[in-house]
Enzyme design. Structure first.
Site, PDB file in Angstrom:
ATOM      1  NE  ARG A 174      -0.498  -0.031   4.990  1.00 15.07           N
ATOM      2  CZ  ARG A 174      -0.084   1.043   5.613  1.00 15.07           C
ATOM      3  NH1 ARG A 174      -0.253   2.239   5.059  1.00 15.07           N
ATOM      4  NH2 ARG A 174       0.525   0.969   6.781  1.00 15.07           N
ATOM      5  NE  ARG A 178      -1.304   9.049   6.687  1.00 11.70           N
ATOM      6  CZ  ARG A 178      -0.634   8.999   7.827  1.00 11.70           C
ATOM      7  NH1 ARG A 178      -0.169  10.117   8.364  1.00 11.70           N
ATOM      8  NH2 ARG A 178      -0.428   7.843   8.424  1.00 11.70           N
ATOM      9  NE  ARG A 250      19.126  -5.329   2.725  1.00 11.21           N
ATOM     10  CZ  ARG A 250      20.225  -4.936   2.093  1.00 11.21           C
ATOM     11  NH1 ARG A 250      21.084  -5.833   1.625  1.00 11.21           N
ATOM     12  NH2 ARG A 250      20.481  -3.654   1.934  1.00 11.21           N
ATOM     13  NE  ARG A 280      15.497   3.854  10.942  1.00  9.01           N
ATOM     14  CZ  ARG A 280      14.433   3.343  11.545  1.00  9.01           C
ATOM     15  NH1 ARG A 280      13.243   3.919  11.391  1.00  9.01           N
ATOM     16  NH2 ARG A 280      14.520   2.262  12.304  1.00  9.01           N
ATOM     17  CD  GLU A 301      18.266   2.480  11.775  1.00  8.86           C
ATOM     18  OE1 GLU A 301      17.737   1.879  10.802  1.00  8.86           O
ATOM     19  OE2 GLU A 301      17.636   2.742  12.816  1.00  8.86           O
ATOM     20  CE1 TYR A 349       9.832  -5.280  10.669  1.00  4.23           C
ATOM     21  CE2 TYR A 349       7.486  -4.824  10.388  1.00  4.23           C
ATOM     22  CZ  TYR A 349       8.732  -4.464  10.870  1.00  4.23           C
ATOM     23  OH  TYR A 349       8.888  -3.292  11.558  1.00  4.23           O
ATOM     24  CG  ASP A 351       4.124  -3.628  13.079  1.00  2.00           C
ATOM     25  OD1 ASP A 351       5.302  -3.326  12.794  1.00  2.00           O
ATOM     26  OD2 ASP A 351       3.150  -3.274  12.398  1.00  2.00           O
TER      27      ASP A 351
END
Length: 383
Positions: A174, A178, A250, A280, A301, A349, A351
């Site tokens: 996705r 916005r 990774r 970042r 990073e 992965y 959360d």
């Protein structure tokens, strides 16, 4: 159920939740972790120099729409309000992420309303790509070349170590786009940070008289044989000594540095340009806005392929990895007395809220099934 002698491999979130729930249920639980600390990759500790709470393996922000999991996590720590915002530096300018109406107007030097911006982006999109096959084609199909090249191309190339045209379109499930001025990174109802860090929360979960914690202890498949049941949150391929090869991950390299004052004014600054080698920079005191610190701790990073001695972060899960995973799943389902859980055990992965949810559901399933009927996966890796 008769009390069982259980082994939980891994003292991260998945292992801690399972251990806590089954200890409360009356079982004796040994929790073993190869590292010398609890918390897995969400381990936190205070910097002795600055007093800043540091996310040692990179930042973790708790966000969920699962009310039960939010209440569960709050049993073990006090969560303070935190709303995550991310900035990105690209082509010499700073923009807010995810891409929102302000980002679009700033990038194109315009003052469009939501409907105008939506129509404008549609004119930039490449509708000649009717069935996108790659990440690049998917992005061009949805947003066109300008936004793609500024915000996605370089960052994705650095994050995954290959050109976006080599990644499947499914990686871009996705598009974070916005057409409002909402610049919050997450949209879930419940968001926050544990006041004393994630390791304190995990420590509270493991604080039970029927839990024995063994740190700096790498448990092999052979050594686990003496338990009634094993919950393995370590790498599924590592459980089988990589007999079929190593699943691809990774990993991240961090350059840690300190600064007197405020270095970048935000918690996370992404870098979209391919020629900037890092993805970042995170400034950890901004993850605890209720605290005040004169000094600051920052992590630069860089992502690369994971080697045998590296910490795995992101499962690659492309065609070859999924094929190998299917073979490991077959081996796992032939095992007896072992359930594979969590991010590494299921090669997905996850959360943090999903990790807790799945661990809680796994512990509950064990109370119903017992060791004899407990499946190798409560949440199937290929489902």
């Amino acid at each position: 159920m008769k009390p069982q002698n259980l082994l939980v491999v891994g003292a991260g979130l998945s292992g801690a939740v399972i251990a806590h729930e089954l200890a409360v249920a009356g079982h004796q639980v040994t929790v073993a972790d190869a590292r010398n600390h609890i918390g897995g990759n969400c381990h936190t500790e205070r910097c002795a120099e600055t007093g800043v709470m540091v996310h040692v393996y990179g930042p973790h922000i708790f966000h969920t729409d699962d009310e039960e999991i939010w209440a569960y996590a709050n049993r073990f720590t006090r969560f303070r309000p935190y709303r995550h915002r991310v900035q990105t530096t690209t082509q010499g300018r700073v923009y807010s992420m995810p891409i929102n109406l302000h980002t679009i107007n700033q990038f194109f030097g315009a003052a469009m309303r939501p409907d105008e911006a939506r129509a404008f982006v549609a004119t930039r999109a490449d509708r000649s790509i009717s069935e996108p096959q790659s990440f690049e084609e998917q992005a061009l199909h949805l947003i066109g070349p300008e936004i793609y090249e500024a915000f996605f191309k370089g960052y994705t190339q650095k994050q995954w170590g290959c050109h976006p045209r080599e990644l499947p379109a499914s990686v871009l499930r996705r598009l974070p786009l916005r057409y409002s001025y909402d610049d919050l990174y997450f949209a879930q109802r419940f968001q926050g940070m544990p006041e004393e860090g994630y390791s304190a929360m995990v420590a509270a979960m493991l604080d039970h008289p029927r839990i024995t914690l063994q740190l700096g202890c790498k448990i092999t498949r052979t050594e686990a044989k003496g338990f009634d049941h094993v919950f393995n949150s370590g790498p599924i391929d590592g459980w089988f000594d990589h007999a079929l090869g190593r699943l691809g991950y990774r990993t991240l390299d961090f350059r840690r540095f300190t600064h007197q004052g405020d270095y970048q004014g935000c918690a996370v600054m992404n870098y979209g340009d391919a020629e900037v080698p890092w993805t970042r920079i995170t400034e950890h005191k901004h993850f605890a806005p209720w605290e005040e610190h004169a000094g600051s701790v920052l992590y630069e990073e860089r992502a690369r392929d994971c080697g045998p001695e590296d910490i795995p972060y992101y499962p690659i899960r492309l065609v070859n990895e999924k094929r190998m995973l299917a073979d490991y799943v077959e081996l796992a389902e032939a095992e007896r007395g072992v359930t594979f859980v969590g991010r590494l055990g299921t090669y997905r992965y996850l959360d943090m809220d999903v990790s807790i949810r799945e661990a809680l559901d796994t512990a509950r399933l064990f109370q119903i099934c017992g060791s004899g009927r407990m499946p190798a996966f409560a949440q199937h890796p290929l489902g």
